[in-house]
Design a protein around this motif. Structure first.
Motif: not given
Length: 402
Positions: A266, A340, A372
């Motif tokens: 990501w 994250s 995300v």
């Protein structure tokens, strides 16, 4: 190709850095040139996930390009975690890149686990087709919250198994099982009298019924996140991973690297989103000058630059711990939270600076924002990891007082 913030970090060179850099360069070229055009391909399921037909078509291209499962070698060897980070970040430059290159979840984590802990039979029967990109896999651990099953707390495991001759019989319910629909290999966690245990199964199986595949905020993983019922599933004894009661210990082997590989992929997607947003604000004029020259916009991209670098450094740090032989549980919890949350800020700013154009499916910026947002929950919500870290802080304090 924009390589800013994507190379190795730090001055300490790791043994397979040159090899990883060469693989990463080929993966980046393949994803940008061959896979990005597929982002507009209409072959999607009921909530926008790529179909298996699309996945296998892309994987065939990856196979021909020599970038299929690029971090695992024919002799069974594996790039270091730092080397894997270099490759997986590049594969993540498109949401479709990990699928095409066979570096996506849950397969990447499952391959790591089976490669480390699988018997020769399990490696031949189950690991090989996953590595070759011929089958997808699924990891059956989470259970329906409404029924009191396991989620962030695996000790709440309710799915049960018992021995019957030379087989084990499994019964239970599972939820949010990524990729179960269409998978060829399943790893099932169930509770034996000795404790949590893992089993390898061929899919589909008539004893496993998919009850529903709910629409979710994310749409990058084939098969979605299924809720299913297991009724009297019979599994040969030799398809148990390790011994009865080893399940939680083996889950820990998978856990830290799988958390970290999510961060890698990501990060790649957010780097690409930031490229798109940067291009937009440098070309778009408003109030007599490019958007980038308006402080409110320019500062957001500056903050993106900082968050991208911090995320990369945290990934590299955690990967170094794993490469040095540490279990990385604490470090991967810290990385999962830090990365994250940083990626969420990056994705949000990209949408914001693009205005209405950031809200449409005309670019991947909108999708990356959704993906995300889901990542902040998957592999342990931010709050669970913080709670775990707080418990460690307390334990350390108490030890220092004694």
């Amino acid at each position: 190709m924009n390589n800013d913030n994507m190379g190795p970090v730090g001055e300490n060179v790791f043994p397979d850095q040159a090899r990883a850099a060469e693989i990463a360069e080929r993966v980046e070229r393949f994803v940008r040139e061959e896979i990005v055009p597929y982002e507009r391909d209409p072959r999607r399921d009921h909530h926008g996930c790529p179909t298996d037909e699309l996945t296998m078509e892309m994987r065939e291209k990856a196979r021909k390009a020599g970038v299929l499962t690029p971090h695992i070698f024919p002799d069974g060897g594996h790039l270091s975690q730092r080397g894997t980070a270099m490759v997986l970040i590049k594969s993540g430059l498109s949401p479709l890149g990990p699928l095409a290159c066979n570096t996506a979840a849950p397969d990447e984590g499952n391959m790591f686990l089976l490669g480390k802990m699988g018997s020769p039979l399990i490696k031949e029967k189950f690991l090989t087709p996953i590595v070759e990109g011929k089958m997808r896999s699924a990891f059956f651990m989470t259970e329906p919250a409404q029924e009191g099953g396991a989620g962030s707390d695996p000790s709440m495991l309710m799915t049960e198994c018992h021995k019957d001759g030379d087989h084990w019989v499994i019964n239970g319910r599972k939820a949010f099982i990524t990729g179960a629909q269409g998978a060829g290999v399943g790893i099932i966690m169930a509770k034996a009298p000795e404790g949590a245990s893992m089993f390898l199964v061929d899919l589909p199986d008539p004893a496993i019924t998919i009850d529903r595949v709910p629409n979710t905020i994310d749409s990058s993983m084939p098969g979605g996140h299924a809720t299913l019922t297991i009724r009297n599933l019979r599994v040969p004894e030799q398809q148990m991973l390790g011994a009865a009661g080893d399940g939680f210990r083996y889950a820990q082997v998978r856990l830290a690297p799988a958390r970290l590989s999510h961060c890698m992929r990501w990060l790649g997607a957010c780097i690409r989103s930031n490229e798109i947003a940067t291009n937009y604000v440098n070309r778009r004029q408003a109030f007599g000058k490019p958007l980038i020259d308006h402080e409110g916009v320019g500062f957001m991209l500056a903050e993106n630059m900082i968050d991208i670098r911090q995320a990369q450094l945290m990934i590299d740090w955690c990967a170094s711990v794993l490469d040095a032989g540490g279990n990385g549980n604490v470090e991967s919890s810290m990385a999962k939270v830090g990365v994250s949350e940083a990626l969420m800020r990056i994705a949000d700013r990209c949408v914001q600076v693009m205005g209405g154009n950031g809200l449409t499916e005309d670019s991947i910026v909108e999708q990356v924002f959704r993906e995300v947002r889901a990542f902040r929950v998957y592999d342990g919500p931010t709050e669970v990891h913080k709670w775990s870290l707080a418990k460690k802080i307390k334990r350390n304090w108490e030890r220092e007082q004694s």
